[in-house]
Design a protein around this motif. Structure first.
Motif, PDB file in Angstrom:
ATOM      1  N   LYS A   3       0.824  -1.163  -0.036  1.00  0.00           N
ATOM      2  CA  LYS A   3       0.069  -0.066   0.105  1.00  0.00           C
ATOM      3  C   LYS A   3       0.835   1.339   0.055  1.00  0.00           C
ATOM      4  O   LYS A   3       0.660   2.378  -0.536  1.00  0.00           O
ATOM      5  CB  LYS A   3      -0.739   0.099   1.203  1.00  0.00           C
ATOM      6  CG  LYS A   3      -1.900  -1.123   1.041  1.00  0.00           C
ATOM      7  CD  LYS A   3      -2.833  -1.161   2.296  1.00  0.00           C
ATOM      8  CE  LYS A   3      -4.041  -1.987   2.323  1.00  0.00           C
ATOM      9  NZ  LYS A   3      -4.925  -1.747   3.503  1.00  0.00           N
ATOM     10  N   PHE A   6       2.480   1.770  -3.398  1.00  0.00           N
ATOM     11  CA  PHE A   6       1.426   2.310  -4.241  1.00  0.00           C
ATOM     12  C   PHE A   6       1.048   3.664  -3.877  1.00  0.00           C
ATOM     13  O   PHE A   6       1.061   4.413  -5.077  1.00  0.00           O
ATOM     14  CB  PHE A   6       0.035   1.399  -4.072  1.00  0.00           C
ATOM     15  CG  PHE A   6      -1.093   2.065  -4.867  1.00  0.00           C
ATOM     16  CD1 PHE A   6      -1.222   1.615  -6.359  1.00  0.00           C
ATOM     17  CD2 PHE A   6      -2.255   2.927  -4.306  1.00  0.00           C
ATOM     18  CE1 PHE A   6      -2.365   2.310  -6.971  1.00  0.00           C
ATOM     19  CE2 PHE A   6      -3.055   3.486  -5.141  1.00  0.00           C
ATOM     20  CZ  PHE A   6      -3.048   3.102  -6.248  1.00  0.00           C
ATOM     21  N   ILE A   7       0.985   4.196  -2.717  1.00  0.00           N
ATOM     22  CA  ILE A   7       0.748   5.560  -2.586  1.00  0.00           C
ATOM     23  C   ILE A   7       1.995   6.379  -2.922  1.00  0.00           C
ATOM     24  O   ILE A   7       1.951   7.509  -3.689  1.00  0.00           O
ATOM     25  CB  ILE A   7       0.576   5.872  -1.153  1.00  0.00           C
ATOM     26  CG1 ILE A   7      -0.835   5.365  -0.736  1.00  0.00           C
ATOM     27  CG2 ILE A   7       0.591   7.286  -0.795  1.00  0.00           C
ATOM     28  CD1 ILE A   7      -1.260   5.030   0.816  1.00  0.00           C
ATOM     29  N   LEU A   9       3.970   5.642  -5.472  1.00  0.00           N
ATOM     30  CA  LEU A   9       3.742   5.993  -7.204  1.00  0.00           C
ATOM     31  C   LEU A   9       2.757   7.211  -7.492  1.00  0.00           C
ATOM     32  O   LEU A   9       3.190   7.605  -8.728  1.00  0.00           O
ATOM     33  CB  LEU A   9       3.375   4.503  -7.496  1.00  0.00           C
ATOM     34  CG  LEU A   9       4.592   3.339  -7.617  1.00  0.00           C
ATOM     35  CD1 LEU A   9       3.838   2.188  -8.136  1.00  0.00           C
ATOM     36  CD2 LEU A   9       5.667   4.021  -8.519  1.00  0.00           C
ATOM     37  N   LEU A  10       1.972   7.432  -6.435  1.00  0.00           N
ATOM     38  CA  LEU A  10       1.065   8.511  -6.661  1.00  0.00           C
ATOM     39  C   LEU A  10       1.799   9.827  -6.811  1.00  0.00           C
ATOM     40  O   LEU A  10       1.149  10.702  -7.331  1.00  0.00           O
ATOM     41  CB  LEU A  10      -0.137   8.500  -5.752  1.00  0.00           C
ATOM     42  CG  LEU A  10      -1.054   7.057  -5.776  1.00  0.00           C
ATOM     43  CD1 LEU A  10      -1.803   7.378  -4.694  1.00  0.00           C
ATOM     44  CD2 LEU A  10      -1.771   7.011  -7.248  1.00  0.00           C
ATOM     45  N   PHE A  11       2.889   9.870  -6.307  1.00  0.00           N
ATOM     46  CA  PHE A  11       3.619  11.130  -6.572  1.00  0.00           C
ATOM     47  C   PHE A  11       3.893  11.577  -7.851  1.00  0.00           C
ATOM     48  O   PHE A  11       4.186  12.635  -8.334  1.00  0.00           O
ATOM     49  CB  PHE A  11       4.727  11.286  -5.688  1.00  0.00           C
ATOM     50  CG  PHE A  11       4.485  11.623  -4.076  1.00  0.00           C
ATOM     51  CD1 PHE A  11       4.660  13.020  -3.643  1.00  0.00           C
ATOM     52  CD2 PHE A  11       4.449  10.579  -3.302  1.00  0.00           C
ATOM     53  CE1 PHE A  11       4.495  13.306  -2.293  1.00  0.00           C
ATOM     54  CE2 PHE A  11       4.247  10.708  -1.968  1.00  0.00           C
ATOM     55  CZ  PHE A  11       4.107  11.917  -1.636  1.00  0.00           C
ATOM     56  N   PRO A  13       2.102  10.746 -10.864  1.00  0.00           N
ATOM     57  CA  PRO A  13       1.354  11.700 -11.575  1.00  0.00           C
ATOM     58  C   PRO A  13       0.778  13.037 -10.861  1.00  0.00           C
ATOM     59  O   PRO A  13       0.503  13.967 -11.363  1.00  0.00           O
ATOM     60  CB  PRO A  13      -0.258  10.663 -11.369  1.00  0.00           C
ATOM     61  CG  PRO A  13       0.132   9.979 -10.243  1.00  0.00           C
ATOM     62  CD  PRO A  13       1.576   9.455 -10.436  1.00  0.00           C
ATOM     63  N   ALA A  14       1.150  13.125  -9.394  1.00  0.00           N
ATOM     64  CA  ALA A  14       1.024  14.384  -8.913  1.00  0.00           C
ATOM     65  C   ALA A  14       1.988  15.404  -9.398  1.00  0.00           C
ATOM     66  O   ALA A  14       1.456  16.519  -9.677  1.00  0.00           O
ATOM     67  CB  ALA A  14       1.338  14.237  -7.198  1.00  0.00           C
ATOM     68  N   GLY A  75       8.950  12.742  -9.275  1.00  0.00           N
ATOM     69  CA  GLY A  75       8.287  11.791  -8.940  1.00  0.00           C
ATOM     70  C   GLY A  75       9.077  10.492  -8.624  1.00  0.00           C
ATOM     71  O   GLY A  75       8.852   9.911  -7.509  1.00  0.00           O
TER      72      GLY A  75
END
Length: 500
Positions: A3, A6-7, A9-11, A13-14, A75
């Motif tokens: 988890k 996964f979070i 990796l969200l950086f 697209p951020a 990222g």
């Protein structure tokens, strides 16, 4: 753990969203950067601690010409930082703490690449220390890190790293003596700036202990970032001579009341030949406000360069580009270098252009530019002969605005239509109708078939000795300006504009 990854990796697209929102800010970082694959450049970086991180930051800035690539880089840095800290913080809830540094950097230091790299390095070094199995290995690692760490981390972060080492020894390895040893080693890092300055490269005193490159926070939701993006869009449009876009960007963002934005609107009016028609719709009452006399910052240097580019004074454009790069972190930048090459070629100063092209030939991603400019020089040499007078009377910035425009109109071989309009508009702003009358009749006006309304109104005021009906003195007309708008004394305005 999955988890958290996964979070993390969200950086990516951020940061991509950030690049989509503020693309010109990303490009500015590359514009203001400087990097060469030379030993001399590396030696310069030695005087900017942490030297290795500063060198690598400047290298990565070359990718910021493509905002989406820059976002991927940022990222990836955030992801690797979280991975290092997640591997370090064992236990379920503790691993969630690994998200905090990258989240704070994204929210408060979104464009501080140097700081982001330092946090990544710090996380990796802390993880490496904790993975060493024996006390002696950790001790040797810490000792080696005293000089090496100064090349990788700013002093505040290096001291914080040694404090974290001591915390690890106290709470994880239960070594009270070892904790004391690490604390002493942390204190010993304070002698590094002195030794470094004596043996490697001098570090100014104010930057030895408390300075962190790019360490000033700017919140992601701060209007400063959006305002800067608007300005950079206006600057890019003006650079590409998209004057209608300059107007639309400023008005769409309701920025026309800002002095700098009004300057760009006036620049667009002048470039499109509509300055005399629309001048008195703007909040201006002195010709000195057409540009920024002897004001030296990033905004004014860029504006003054474009102002004189419109007038065809490429020598002064070169000067303003040079003033700009001296304000940059490395006292040089790629944006100014490419501009100076262009202006040197326009003026036929091929040796000067070649000097800067030889510098750019050692930079990444500038091979095509260097090749194209050298081909341009060869072509221009064969087709154009540029002759210059041995003596000239065009000391830019040395005369009051109207006097400078007179010299451009009378003594230069440039296309002086714009200078002519600036001169006439400047005289109207000073309410100097007798001199206006002399100039408009002495020099053939380039729009004689369609005399701008303010010019016609000024000539009528001369004939009527300043008397016109009240109903014609409407805002936006020269009648209204002449009757109701106060103007500063020209000498007093010159004194204020030079900063004295």
């Amino acid at each position: 753990m999955k988890k958290i990854l996964f979070i993390a990796l969200l950086f990516v697209p951020a940061y991509l969203a950030l690049a989509f929102w503020l693309p010109e800010t990303y490009r500015l970082l590359q514009f203001d950067s400087f990097f060469l694959f030379t030993a001399d450049y590396f030696s310069i970086k030695l005087s900017q601690p942490p030297a290795l991180t500063a060198w690598f930051t400047s290298l990565l800035f070359q990718l910021f010409r493509w905002p989406w690539v820059a976002a991927l880089v940022q990222g990836l840095i955030a992801f690797l930082t979280i991975v290092c800290l997640a591997l370090l913080l064992r236990g379920g809830w503790k691993r969630w703490l690994s998200l905090i540094p990258s989240l704070l950097l994204f929210l408060f230091w979104p464009f501080s690449l140097n700081l982001q790299l330092q946090v990544l390095v710090m996380s990796f070094l802390l993880l490496s220390y904790c993975k060493l199995p024996s006390w002696w290995a950790r001790l040797v690692f810490a000792i080696v890190l005293i000089p090496l760490g100064y090349l990788l981390l700013s002093m505040p972060l290096l001291v914080a790293l040694f404090l974290l080492f001591a915390v690890v020894e106290w709470f994880v390895y239960k070594g009270r003596v070892h904790t004391l040893v690490l604390a002493l080693l942390g204190l010993s890092t304070f002698i590094m700036p002195y030794i470094y300055s004596q043996r490697v490269a001098f570090i100014p005193f104010e930057k030895r202990y408390t300075s962190i490159p790019e360490g000033s926070p700017v919140a992601l939701w701060d209007n400063v970032l959006q305002d800067q993006e608007v300005y950079l869009k206006v600057l890019r449009a003006a650079e590409e001579e998209r004057w209608n876009d300059v107007r639309s960007i400023i008005y769409e963002n309701k920025a026309s009341r800002l002095k700098l934005m009004q300057s760009y609107l006036l620049l667009a009016e002048a470039a499109q030949g509509t300055l005399p028609d629309n001048l008195f719709n703007y909040n201006i009452n002195t010709p000195e406000d057409f540009f920024y006399r002897h004001v030296r910052n990033h905004y004014t240097c860029q504006f003054n360069r474009l102002f004189y580019r419109n007038l065809g004074l490429y020598d002064e454009c070169f000067h303003q580009a040079q003033e700009y790069y001296l304000l940059c972190y490395d006292a040089c930048c790629f944006g100014s270098l490419t501009q100076m090459v262009d202006y040197s070629i326009r003026e036929g100063e091929y040796a000067i252009a070649e000097k800067y092209l030889s510098i750019l030939s050692h930079a990444p991603f500038y091979g095509r530019f260097v090749k194209e400019q050298r081909e341009r020089i060869a072509k221009q040499k064969s087709e154009v002969t540029i002759e210059r007078p041995l003596r000239a009377d065009n000391f830019v910035g040395g005369y009051p605005f109207n006097s400078e425009m007179v010299r451009l109109v009378e003594y230069t071989d440039k296309d002086h239509d714009l200078a002519h309009d600036y001169l006439l508009c400047g005289l109207l702003l000073q309410k100097n109708l007798p001199h206006f009358n002399v100039v408009i009749h002495h020099f053939p006006y380039h729009r004689a078939d369609s005399l701008p309304v303010p010019y016609a109104q000024a000539l009528r005021l001369l004939q009527t000795e300043g008397q016109v009906p009240d109903e014609e003195c409407v805002p936006g007309s020269y009648y209204y300006f002449f009757r109701y708008i106060s103007i500063p004394d020209p000498n007093e305005q010159m004194i204020r504009s030079t900063g004295h």
